[in-house]
Design a protein around this motif. Sequence first.
Motif, PDB file in Angstrom:
ATOM      1  N   LYS A  26      46.959  23.382  46.207  1.00 49.75           N
ATOM      2  CA  LYS A  26      47.496  23.857  45.188  1.00 49.75           C
ATOM      3  C   LYS A  26      46.768  23.868  43.878  1.00 49.75           C
ATOM      4  O   LYS A  26      46.519  24.561  43.095  1.00 49.75           O
ATOM      5  CB  LYS A  26      49.028  23.408  44.995  1.00 49.75           C
ATOM      6  N   GLN A  27      46.477  22.282  43.696  1.00 52.21           N
ATOM      7  CA  GLN A  27      45.578  22.027  42.654  1.00 52.21           C
ATOM      8  C   GLN A  27      44.117  22.604  42.949  1.00 52.21           C
ATOM      9  O   GLN A  27      43.434  22.999  42.051  1.00 52.21           O
ATOM     10  CB  GLN A  27      45.436  20.388  42.525  1.00 52.21           C
ATOM     11  N   ALA A  28      43.663  22.433  43.931  1.00 58.96           N
ATOM     12  CA  ALA A  28      42.277  22.862  44.173  1.00 58.96           C
ATOM     13  C   ALA A  28      42.040  24.440  44.039  1.00 58.96           C
ATOM     14  O   ALA A  28      41.067  24.760  43.500  1.00 58.96           O
ATOM     15  CB  ALA A  28      41.837  22.361  45.529  1.00 58.96           C
ATOM     16  N   TYR A  29      42.899  25.283  44.373  1.00 60.12           N
ATOM     17  CA  TYR A  29      42.829  26.493  44.404  1.00 60.12           C
ATOM     18  C   TYR A  29      43.534  27.166  43.319  1.00 60.12           C
ATOM     19  O   TYR A  29      43.212  28.458  42.874  1.00 60.12           O
ATOM     20  CB  TYR A  29      43.413  27.318  45.608  1.00 60.12           C
ATOM     21  N   GLY A  30      44.150  26.304  42.651  1.00 61.21           N
ATOM     22  CA  GLY A  30      44.899  26.617  41.238  1.00 61.21           C
ATOM     23  C   GLY A  30      43.751  27.196  40.243  1.00 61.21           C
ATOM     24  O   GLY A  30      43.910  28.161  39.420  1.00 61.21           O
ATOM     25  N   SER A  31      42.220  26.702  40.122  1.00 62.15           N
ATOM     26  CA  SER A  31      41.572  27.077  39.393  1.00 62.15           C
ATOM     27  C   SER A  31      40.909  28.552  39.611  1.00 62.15           C
ATOM     28  O   SER A  31      40.225  29.118  38.644  1.00 62.15           O
ATOM     29  CB  SER A  31      40.163  26.042  39.587  1.00 62.15           C
ATOM     30  N   VAL A  32      41.152  28.857  40.811  1.00 59.41           N
ATOM     31  CA  VAL A  32      40.902  30.126  40.821  1.00 59.41           C
ATOM     32  C   VAL A  32      42.008  31.123  40.841  1.00 59.41           C
ATOM     33  O   VAL A  32      41.897  32.450  41.295  1.00 59.41           O
ATOM     34  CB  VAL A  32      40.206  30.698  42.162  1.00 59.41           C
ATOM     35  N   LYS A  39      53.791  30.176  51.269  1.00 57.97           N
ATOM     36  CA  LYS A  39      53.432  31.510  50.469  1.00 57.97           C
ATOM     37  C   LYS A  39      52.319  31.287  49.569  1.00 57.97           C
ATOM     38  O   LYS A  39      52.451  30.213  48.850  1.00 57.97           O
ATOM     39  CB  LYS A  39      54.440  32.258  49.910  1.00 57.97           C
ATOM     40  N   VAL A  40      51.083  32.117  49.744  1.00 56.91           N
ATOM     41  CA  VAL A  40      50.283  31.785  48.781  1.00 56.91           C
ATOM     42  C   VAL A  40      49.810  33.253  48.465  1.00 56.91           C
ATOM     43  O   VAL A  40      49.901  34.233  49.068  1.00 56.91           O
ATOM     44  CB  VAL A  40      48.648  31.318  49.453  1.00 56.91           C
ATOM     45  N   LEU A  41      49.815  33.440  46.875  1.00 53.46           N
ATOM     46  CA  LEU A  41      49.830  34.561  46.185  1.00 53.46           C
ATOM     47  C   LEU A  41      48.696  34.778  45.313  1.00 53.46           C
ATOM     48  O   LEU A  41      47.872  33.763  44.780  1.00 53.46           O
ATOM     49  CB  LEU A  41      51.125  34.905  45.027  1.00 53.46           C
ATOM     50  N   ILE A  42      47.849  36.060  45.517  1.00 56.32           N
ATOM     51  CA  ILE A  42      46.894  36.235  44.653  1.00 56.32           C
ATOM     52  C   ILE A  42      47.112  36.718  43.168  1.00 56.32           C
ATOM     53  O   ILE A  42      48.210  37.600  43.113  1.00 56.32           O
ATOM     54  CB  ILE A  42      45.484  37.231  45.506  1.00 56.32           C
ATOM     55  N   THR A  43      46.168  36.444  42.266  1.00 56.49           N
ATOM     56  CA  THR A  43      46.621  36.915  40.865  1.00 56.49           C
ATOM     57  C   THR A  43      45.567  37.708  40.355  1.00 56.49           C
ATOM     58  O   THR A  43      44.463  37.943  41.077  1.00 56.49           O
ATOM     59  CB  THR A  43      46.922  35.858  39.944  1.00 56.49           C
ATOM     60  N   ASN A  44      45.526  38.467  39.304  1.00 58.23           N
ATOM     61  CA  ASN A  44      44.249  39.249  38.811  1.00 58.23           C
ATOM     62  C   ASN A  44      42.990  38.567  38.529  1.00 58.23           C
ATOM     63  O   ASN A  44      41.917  38.949  38.783  1.00 58.23           O
ATOM     64  CB  ASN A  44      44.657  39.824  37.398  1.00 58.23           C
ATOM     65  N   THR A  45      43.528  37.174  38.021  1.00 57.32           N
ATOM     66  CA  THR A  45      42.275  36.167  37.695  1.00 57.32           C
ATOM     67  C   THR A  45      41.454  35.820  39.217  1.00 57.32           C
ATOM     68  O   THR A  45      40.328  35.748  39.122  1.00 57.32           O
ATOM     69  CB  THR A  45      42.899  34.942  37.420  1.00 57.32           C
ATOM     70  N   THR A  46      42.309  35.750  40.266  1.00 58.15           N
ATOM     71  CA  THR A  46      41.540  35.376  41.475  1.00 58.15           C
ATOM     72  C   THR A  46      40.668  36.700  41.767  1.00 58.15           C
ATOM     73  O   THR A  46      39.732  36.621  42.496  1.00 58.15           O
ATOM     74  CB  THR A  46      42.644  35.226  42.762  1.00 58.15           C
ATOM     75  N   ARG A  47      41.157  37.941  41.755  1.00 63.46           N
ATOM     76  CA  ARG A  47      40.363  39.026  42.002  1.00 63.46           C
ATOM     77  C   ARG A  47      38.909  39.195  41.479  1.00 63.46           C
ATOM     78  O   ARG A  47      38.106  39.586  41.580  1.00 63.46           O
ATOM     79  CB  ARG A  47      41.203  40.281  41.805  1.00 63.46           C
ATOM     80  N   GLU A  48      39.380  38.890  40.037  1.00 62.21           N
ATOM     81  CA  GLU A  48      38.275  38.858  39.047  1.00 62.21           C
ATOM     82  C   GLU A  48      37.068  37.968  39.663  1.00 62.21           C
ATOM     83  O   GLU A  48      35.917  38.511  39.676  1.00 62.21           O
ATOM     84  CB  GLU A  48      38.683  38.518  37.653  1.00 62.21           C
ATOM     85  N   LYS A  49      37.675  36.650  39.956  1.00 66.26           N
ATOM     86  CA  LYS A  49      36.394  35.647  40.421  1.00 66.26           C
ATOM     87  C   LYS A  49      35.951  36.111  41.745  1.00 66.26           C
ATOM     88  O   LYS A  49      34.635  35.965  42.003  1.00 66.26           O
ATOM     89  CB  LYS A  49      37.382  34.470  40.344  1.00 66.26           C
ATOM     90  N   LEU A  50      36.798  36.715  42.565  1.00 66.10           N
ATOM     91  CA  LEU A  50      36.000  36.980  43.875  1.00 66.10           C
ATOM     92  C   LEU A  50      35.195  38.247  43.863  1.00 66.10           C
ATOM     93  O   LEU A  50      34.146  38.500  44.326  1.00 66.10           O
ATOM     94  CB  LEU A  50      37.207  37.476  44.745  1.00 66.10           C
ATOM     95  N   GLN A  51      35.630  39.071  42.822  1.00 68.08           N
ATOM     96  CA  GLN A  51      34.573  40.493  42.613  1.00 68.08           C
ATOM     97  C   GLN A  51      33.190  39.839  41.864  1.00 68.08           C
ATOM     98  O   GLN A  51      32.167  40.291  42.407  1.00 68.08           O
ATOM     99  CB  GLN A  51      35.192  41.218  41.483  1.00 68.08           C
TER     100      GLN A  51
END
Length: 261
Positions: A236-242, A125-137
């Motif tokens: 997990k480590q690579a995408y944790g930054s986003v 399972k991969v979950l998105i957070t508000n941090t991810t949404r902000e960076k993608l925006q």
Amino acid sequence: MTSNIGLYIYCVMNKTETKGLKAKKSKPEDLGIKNQQTYEIGYKDLSAVVSNFPLEQLKADMDDVIAHQKVVENMRKKAGTTILPVRFGTILRNQEEVTNLLSKSYNEYKSKLSKLSGKDEFGLKVLITNTTREKLQELVEAESKEIKKMKDNISSLSANSSGSTYLLKLNLEDAIKNGISKKIEKLANEIHQQFVQISEEYNLLKSDIEQVILNAAYLVNQNSATAFKSKFQELKQAYGSVGLIFHMSGPWAPFSFLEGK
């Protein structure tokens, strides 16, 4: 007099210690649903793992679901062989019906056991957070010429053009949302494809949780299990930054890869 006690079936596997059609009781610690002792019923070189259970519909109580899964996993580890989990809540009347099931489905079971031999299931399972949404925006707004043009149009409107400004802002919000959705879809597929390369098969699973952008089961050769786990830690480590959150489960018996289970 008809007995009201039937047999609950957990899984089917290649026979280990059971001989003939005689049911062989397991050790006391091998307890199934409602703490009933499990044992094997054999036909040819197949065994069904069962326990006694009343002939009534079994409710999907969480404790019973966990007990079912525990028996399957314990048998997988103890037997050291491929296990075919049976659908939760499968109850037959007696040993004869269990034997008939093994006889009737013998070729199908043997085919599945051969196909799944030496393979385990891993869940991801991969979950998105508000941090991810902000960076993608930020990325969407920086990369999209259309969005930049819409922003310029809004800025150029006078204060008396409130109606037009409102409509343009709505269109801008929609464009940003669509851009983020496409980025999320691309991100999930990039992650998924890296696990596909290490897997024999996969199943994309539905999720009712909006934050879950990837919910999948992967059938992994036991020789590739270490590589699969390493890839999980790497991503997990690579995408944790986003801000993405990764969760892995397994190895399990191949619950998600049994048609008509």
